[in-house]
Enzyme design. Structure first.
Site, PDB file in Angstrom:
ATOM      1  N   THR A  30      13.907  19.921  21.195  1.00 21.41           N
ATOM      2  CA  THR A  30      14.119  19.121  19.886  1.00 21.41           C
ATOM      3  C   THR A  30      12.882  18.936  19.024  1.00 21.41           C
ATOM      4  O   THR A  30      11.787  18.555  19.859  1.00 21.41           O
ATOM      5  CB  THR A  30      14.724  17.944  20.151  1.00 21.41           C
ATOM      6  OG1 THR A  30      16.154  17.964  20.641  1.00 21.41           O
ATOM      7  CG2 THR A  30      14.500  16.737  19.042  1.00 21.41           C
ATOM      8  N   HIS A 179      26.012  21.165  24.916  1.00 21.94           N
ATOM      9  CA  HIS A 179      25.175  20.469  25.760  1.00 21.94           C
ATOM     10  C   HIS A 179      25.899  19.377  26.366  1.00 21.94           C
ATOM     11  O   HIS A 179      26.483  18.360  25.717  1.00 21.94           O
ATOM     12  CB  HIS A 179      24.300  19.678  24.525  1.00 21.94           C
ATOM     13  CG  HIS A 179      23.169  18.991  24.865  1.00 21.94           C
ATOM     14  ND1 HIS A 179      23.086  18.693  26.444  1.00 21.94           N
ATOM     15  CD2 HIS A 179      21.879  18.544  24.455  1.00 21.94           C
ATOM     16  CE1 HIS A 179      21.575  18.065  26.376  1.00 21.94           C
ATOM     17  NE2 HIS A 179      21.161  17.949  25.279  1.00 21.94           N
ATOM     18  N   ASN A 182      21.684  15.485  29.912  1.00 20.95           N
ATOM     19  CA  ASN A 182      20.819  14.653  29.450  1.00 20.95           C
ATOM     20  C   ASN A 182      21.204  13.193  28.849  1.00 20.95           C
ATOM     21  O   ASN A 182      20.663  12.611  27.862  1.00 20.95           O
ATOM     22  CB  ASN A 182      19.707  15.247  28.323  1.00 20.95           C
ATOM     23  CG  ASN A 182      19.070  16.253  29.093  1.00 20.95           C
ATOM     24  OD1 ASN A 182      18.786  16.214  30.271  1.00 20.95           O
ATOM     25  ND2 ASN A 182      18.425  17.109  28.524  1.00 20.95           N
ATOM     26  N   TYR A 184      23.809  12.476  26.907  1.00 16.78           N
ATOM     27  CA  TYR A 184      24.699  12.570  25.770  1.00 16.78           C
ATOM     28  C   TYR A 184      26.255  12.319  25.862  1.00 16.78           C
ATOM     29  O   TYR A 184      26.654  12.292  27.026  1.00 16.78           O
ATOM     30  CB  TYR A 184      24.194  13.765  24.893  1.00 16.78           C
ATOM     31  CG  TYR A 184      22.627  13.577  24.512  1.00 16.78           C
ATOM     32  CD1 TYR A 184      22.076  12.504  23.569  1.00 16.78           C
ATOM     33  CD2 TYR A 184      21.720  14.555  25.025  1.00 16.78           C
ATOM     34  CE1 TYR A 184      20.822  12.466  23.570  1.00 16.78           C
ATOM     35  CE2 TYR A 184      20.309  14.436  24.906  1.00 16.78           C
ATOM     36  CZ  TYR A 184      19.991  13.328  24.045  1.00 16.78           C
ATOM     37  OH  TYR A 184      18.605  13.298  23.857  1.00 16.78           O
ATOM     38  N   ASN A 239      18.089   9.358  29.266  1.00 23.35           N
ATOM     39  CA  ASN A 239      18.919   8.400  28.310  1.00 23.35           C
ATOM     40  C   ASN A 239      19.886   7.759  29.275  1.00 23.35           C
ATOM     41  O   ASN A 239      20.911   7.509  28.825  1.00 23.35           O
ATOM     42  CB  ASN A 239      19.399   9.575  27.502  1.00 23.35           C
ATOM     43  CG  ASN A 239      18.634  10.137  26.366  1.00 23.35           C
ATOM     44  OD1 ASN A 239      17.951   9.378  25.828  1.00 23.35           O
ATOM     45  ND2 ASN A 239      18.700  11.413  26.380  1.00 23.35           N
TER      46      ASN A 239
HETATM   47  C1  8OZ Z   1      13.767  15.197  23.397  1.00 20.38           C
HETATM   48  C2  8OZ Z   1      13.768  14.461  22.170  1.00 20.38           C
HETATM   49  C3  8OZ Z   1      15.294  14.350  21.438  1.00 20.38           C
HETATM   50  C4  8OZ Z   1      16.278  14.779  22.141  1.00 20.38           C
HETATM   51  C5  8OZ Z   1      17.549  16.513  25.165  1.00 20.38           C
HETATM   52  C6  8OZ Z   1      18.212  16.980  22.790  1.00 20.38           C
HETATM   53  O1  8OZ Z   1      16.933  15.864  25.935  1.00 20.38           O
HETATM   54  C7  8OZ Z   1      17.200  16.378  23.873  1.00 20.38           C
HETATM   55  C8  8OZ Z   1      16.054  15.518  23.277  1.00 20.38           C
HETATM   56  C9  8OZ Z   1      14.700  15.813  23.906  1.00 20.38           C
HETATM   57  O2  8OZ Z   1      18.506  17.234  25.570  1.00 20.38           O
END
Ligand code: 8OZ
Length: 364
Positions: A30, A179, A182, A184, A239
């Site tokens: 990103t 994806h 992480n 999400y 996250n």
């Molecule tokens: C860093 C900053 C924002 C998003 C991920 C898409 O960790 C990201 C991400 C990484 O998968």
């Protein structure tokens, strides 16, 4: 030819329908440089072309819909302008003989009302706020409290993944990576730390792996399983991702992905994303043994550990993230044994060409 030009990292292979010329993948990164309309920056053409000697580029996480966005200036793949801009990127990579897939992204609860249509709340499996920050027009802010998706909204999300995959193929990508890592949306459904649903998408491991299975099946039905990959991160704390029993959870997730049949690859972040590999004990060999297709391993590999992972048959490719930021010719540097450059942490997220397209190649 000296021995440094040889070795397992520099042999071709195939990921489903995607033929790659070496075992080195560029991990999705990103960079927050999208322009008006969440359209990829024209600079992305040069940025990805500079890195086209990778066996495979996994392009940065890209929203499947406006509600899938969680950070300032990240690109999408749901509008015609986005498709057209991505087409210039894929053409530039293909002109150099590279291969490129797009990472399909819905952030779920890792978002902020200021980034979402009409200032809506983010959506998530359950109305549980994450202890996490995002990057908005005001800088780093706490993520907003999400609302739980209704059961009848889930088919629409799956349809958004399917359409985004179709759009990626229209834009010239060789395939997609779903994806599911992480912390999400898909990962939020997988884990009991974020999924407290009482319907068919929550509770048991079978129910929590259902959205992953349905999204990947839909994408595979749309563009072909052999152009569909998936990224997982079994023990990342990124996250606010957490689960009480990651080993059986991710073993079942991989079994279900295997049962789809003929997927292009599974890509696993080992340990903490961009951090220690040993934050929580996890048996990756057992996970790998549950999938009969190509395996991409990621996180903290060096040339020797990467070569060992390929030579042993554990992995088919190794993905490098941070190293690819400051080393556009990473393949050549690893081949020649040239020292790697350090990245500038101040130009990672947002900005223009500085720290993006101006890192030099040693090989010209
Ligand atoms: C860093 C900053 C924002 C998003 C991920 C898409 O960790 C990201 C991400 C990484 O998968």
């Amino acid at each position: 030819m000296t021995s440094s030009t040889d070795g397992p990292l520099f042999t071709p292979t195939r990921l489903g329908a995607i033929e790659v010329r070496n075992r080195i993948a560029m991990a999705p990164l990103t960079r927050n440089r999208a322009i008006e309309g969440r359209v990829p920056n024209p600079l992305a053409i040069e940025y990805y072309q500079q890195r086209a000697s990778a066996g495979l580029i996994i392009a940065e996480a890209t929203q499947i819909s406006p509600m899938g966005q969680g950070y300032l200036d990240t690109p999408g793949i749901y509008s015609q302008a986005q498709i057209d801009a991505w087409r210039s990127v894929t053409a530039a990579v293909h002109a150099r003989g590279g291969r490129i897939v797009l990472q399909l992204w819905h952030v779920g609860r890792i978002s902020h009302t200021s980034l979402l249509p009409d200032g809506q709340a983010p959506v998530a499996p359950s109305a549980l706020p994450a202890k996490a920050k995002t990057f908005t027009a005001k800088g780093f802010e706490d993520v907003s409290a999400p609302r739980a998706l209704a059961l009848d909204e889930i088919p629409g999300i799956i349809q958004d993944y399917r359409q985004a995959a179709r759009n990626a193929i229209t834009a010239g990508f060789d395939g997609v990576e779903v994806h599911a890592a992480n912390g999400y949306l898909i990962d939020q459904f997988l884990r009991d730390g974020s999924n407290q649903r009482t319907d068919a998408y929550g509770g048991s491991i079978e129910n929590r792996t259902r959205l992953l299975d349905e999204v990947v099946r839909a994408v595979a039905a749309e563009i072909g399983a052999d152009r569909t990959g998936v990224r997982l991160s079994p023990v990342t704390p990124a996250n606010d991702a957490h689960d009480s029993e990651p080993q059986p959870l991710f073993e079942r997730a991989v079994e279900r992905l295997d049962a789809i049949g003929g997927l292009a690859f599974i890509h696993v972040i080992e340990g903490a994303t961009g951090g220690p590999r040993d934050n929580i004990a996890f048996d990756y060999a057992t996970l790998r043994a549950k999938f009969r297709g190509p395996w991409i391993a990621n996180n903290g590999y060096a040339k020797d550990t990467a070569a060992d992972a390929i030579a042993s048959g554990y992995a088919d490719m190794i993905a490098f993230g941070r190293a690819y930021i400051a080393n556009p010719d990473l393949v050549e540097r690893l081949r020649l044994g040239v020292a790697l450059s350090d990245l500038d942490p101040n130009t990672l997220y947002g900005g223009g060409s500085h720290g993006y397209t101006d890192y030099p190649s040693v090989s010209g």
